[in-house]
Design a protein around this motif. Structure first.
Motif, PDB file in Angstrom:
ATOM      1  N   UNK A  79      27.615 -16.587  17.821  1.00 22.49           N
ATOM      2  CA  UNK A  79      26.660 -16.755  18.916  1.00 22.49           C
ATOM      3  C   UNK A  79      25.242 -16.805  18.381  1.00 22.49           C
ATOM      4  N   UNK A  80      24.530 -17.828  18.762  1.00 19.89           N
ATOM      5  CA  UNK A  80      23.134 -17.968  18.382  1.00 19.89           C
ATOM      6  C   UNK A  80      22.289 -17.836  19.631  1.00 19.89           C
ATOM      7  N   UNK A  81      21.336 -16.932  19.596  1.00 20.12           N
ATOM      8  CA  UNK A  81      20.359 -16.815  20.678  1.00 20.12           C
ATOM      9  C   UNK A  81      19.156 -17.642  20.264  1.00 20.12           C
ATOM     10  N   UNK A  82      18.964 -18.776  20.914  1.00 22.72           N
ATOM     11  CA  UNK A  82      17.882 -19.674  20.545  1.00 22.72           C
ATOM     12  C   UNK A  82      16.571 -19.151  21.086  1.00 22.72           C
ATOM     13  N   UNK A  83      15.566 -19.096  20.236  1.00 25.57           N
ATOM     14  CA  UNK A  83      14.285 -18.478  20.572  1.00 25.57           C
ATOM     15  C   UNK A  83      13.158 -19.490  20.719  1.00 25.57           C
ATOM     16  N   UNK A  84      13.353 -20.697  20.249  1.00 23.00           N
ATOM     17  CA  UNK A  84      12.322 -21.719  20.349  1.00 23.00           C
ATOM     18  C   UNK A  84      12.813 -23.038  19.824  1.00 23.00           C
ATOM     19  N   UNK A  85      12.207 -24.109  20.318  1.00 21.01           N
ATOM     20  CA  UNK A  85      12.612 -25.442  19.914  1.00 21.01           C
ATOM     21  C   UNK A  85      11.433 -26.387  20.084  1.00 21.01           C
ATOM     22  N   UNK A  86      11.173 -27.212  19.093  1.00 25.52           N
ATOM     23  CA  UNK A  86      10.116 -28.218  19.184  1.00 25.52           C
ATOM     24  C   UNK A  86      10.328 -29.278  18.107  1.00 25.52           C
ATOM     25  N   UNK A  87      10.206 -30.524  18.487  1.00 28.90           N
ATOM     26  CA  UNK A  87      10.199 -31.660  17.562  1.00 28.90           C
ATOM     27  C   UNK A  87      11.385 -31.650  16.602  1.00 28.90           C
ATOM     28  N   UNK A  88      12.595 -31.495  17.123  1.00 26.50           N
ATOM     29  CA  UNK A  88      13.866 -31.510  16.397  1.00 26.50           C
ATOM     30  C   UNK A  88      14.126 -30.244  15.574  1.00 26.50           C
ATOM     31  N   UNK A  89      13.241 -29.249  15.616  1.00 23.68           N
ATOM     32  CA  UNK A  89      13.444 -27.978  14.927  1.00 23.68           C
ATOM     33  C   UNK A  89      13.762 -26.906  15.954  1.00 23.68           C
ATOM     34  N   UNK A  90      14.652 -25.981  15.607  1.00 28.80           N
ATOM     35  CA  UNK A  90      15.018 -24.866  16.481  1.00 28.80           C
ATOM     36  C   UNK A  90      15.055 -23.585  15.662  1.00 28.80           C
ATOM     37  N   UNK A  91      14.732 -22.474  16.320  1.00 31.97           N
ATOM     38  CA  UNK A  91      14.831 -21.145  15.714  1.00 31.97           C
ATOM     39  C   UNK A  91      15.800 -20.339  16.557  1.00 31.97           C
ATOM     40  N   UNK A  92      16.759 -19.705  15.887  1.00 28.42           N
ATOM     41  CA  UNK A  92      17.737 -18.892  16.594  1.00 28.42           C
ATOM     42  C   UNK A  92      18.069 -17.629  15.837  1.00 28.42           C
ATOM     43  N   UNK A  93      18.516 -16.624  16.582  1.00 23.52           N
ATOM     44  CA  UNK A  93      18.896 -15.326  16.028  1.00 23.52           C
ATOM     45  C   UNK A  93      20.403 -15.164  16.182  1.00 23.52           C
ATOM     46  N   UNK A  94      21.073 -14.763  15.077  1.00 26.75           N
ATOM     47  CA  UNK A  94      22.509 -14.485  15.099  1.00 26.75           C
ATOM     48  C   UNK A  94      22.674 -13.000  14.845  1.00 26.75           C
ATOM     49  N   UNK A  95      23.265 -12.294  15.808  1.00 23.47           N
ATOM     50  CA  UNK A  95      23.349 -10.845  15.739  1.00 23.47           C
ATOM     51  C   UNK A  95      24.550 -10.289  15.011  1.00 23.47           C
ATOM     52  N   UNK A  96      25.426 -11.140  14.454  1.00 21.08           N
ATOM     53  CA  UNK A  96      26.568 -10.611  13.724  1.00 21.08           C
ATOM     54  C   UNK A  96      26.077  -9.873  12.486  1.00 21.08           C
ATOM     55  N   UNK A  97      26.943  -9.100  11.856  1.00 24.81           N
ATOM     56  CA  UNK A  97      26.547  -8.312  10.688  1.00 24.81           C
ATOM     57  C   UNK A  97      26.850  -9.065   9.414  1.00 24.81           C
ATOM     58  N   UNK A  98      25.898  -9.305   8.531  1.00 22.85           N
ATOM     59  CA  UNK A  98      24.492  -8.999   8.730  1.00 22.85           C
ATOM     60  C   UNK A  98      23.831 -10.029   9.647  1.00 22.85           C
ATOM     61  N   UNK A  99      22.877  -9.576  10.411  1.00 29.82           N
ATOM     62  CA  UNK A  99      22.114 -10.453  11.298  1.00 29.82           C
ATOM     63  C   UNK A  99      21.258 -11.401  10.472  1.00 29.82           C
ATOM     64  N   UNK A 100      21.001 -12.578  11.025  1.00 32.44           N
ATOM     65  CA  UNK A 100      20.143 -13.524  10.318  1.00 32.44           C
ATOM     66  C   UNK A 100      19.455 -14.453  11.311  1.00 32.44           C
ATOM     67  N   UNK A 101      18.425 -15.112  10.823  1.00 34.95           N
ATOM     68  CA  UNK A 101      17.689 -16.103  11.604  1.00 34.95           C
ATOM     69  C   UNK A 101      18.083 -17.484  11.115  1.00 34.95           C
ATOM     70  N   UNK A 102      18.161 -18.398  12.055  1.00 34.41           N
ATOM     71  CA  UNK A 102      18.474 -19.797  11.740  1.00 34.41           C
ATOM     72  C   UNK A 102      17.249 -20.648  12.037  1.00 34.41           C
ATOM     73  N   UNK A 103      16.871 -21.486  11.097  1.00 36.20           N
ATOM     74  CA  UNK A 103      15.828 -22.485  11.295  1.00 36.20           C
ATOM     75  C   UNK A 103      16.523 -23.819  11.050  1.00 36.20           C
TER      76      UNK A 103
END
Length: 185
Positions: free
Chosen positions: A26-50
């Motif tokens: 599960x990715x919680x998307x936090x922002x999106x602009x111009x074909x780029x997205x930022x998301x948070x994945x809460x599984x262990x270990x948690x990480x950010x996706x760009x």
């Protein structure tokens, strides 16, 4: 026409939340602009996706946790055999550099800029420089895949969303090492 342009711009800048991705949980998307997205994945270990998605089947993704960062390139239609290694040439503001890449899954290569801490530092440097403004980067593949142009120059708008995501990685009882504000002391 001005109203349409304003609505389109607004739609591009509104943060997207709660969209899920099956490939990485599960990715919680936090922002999106111009074909780029930022998301948070809460599984262990948690990480950010760009993630950059060209909307034609190509994606570039940076995944950053508290202690690691990885760089992935994917394309619909690729069928990469398990165990495959290859070379990808990075062409950008700092010159040209051939780097190894390896199988991550059947549609994805993991770019390995260097080993261990040096590689993490190199990828973080690419991200940092992109957030402060760099030209786009070209990826040239060793096989018959054509060159890709990764629009790093569009990444500046995602800085605040990315910092907010990185701050979520820090446990609540610790002071965050990531901040977009400076301190005089």
């Amino acid at each position: 026409m001005k109203i349409f342009s304003a609505l389109l711009l607004t739609a591009l800048l509104i943060p997207v939340t709660a969209r899920s991705e099956t490939a990485s949980g599960e990715t919680e998307w936090m922002g999106e602009a111009r074909q780029w997205s930022v998301g948070f994945v809460g599984e262990k270990p948690s990480y950010c996706r760009l993630v950059w998605n060209d909307e034609l089947g190509k994606t570039v993704e940076f995944r950053q946790s508290l202690d690691s960062v990885i760089w992935l390139v994917s394309k619909d239609g690729w069928d990469i055999p398990k165990g495959t290694t290859t070379k990808v040439t990075l062409v950008g503001y700092s010159g040209t550099k051939a780097v190894p890449a390896e199988f991550f899954d059947s549609k994805t290569l993991r770019i390995l800029t260097a080993s261990d801490k040096t590689g993490v530092a190199q990828i973080k440097k690419i991200l940092k420089n992109s957030f402060i403004g760099t030209p786009d980067m070209e990826l040239d593949f060793a096989g018959n895949e054509g060159s890709w142009v990764v629009p790093l120059s569009r990444l500046q708008q995602m800085y605040t969303s990315y910092v907010n995501c990185l701050n979520r990685l820090v446990p609540a009882n610790q002071i965050s090492p990531v901040s977009d504000k400076t301190q005089p002391f």
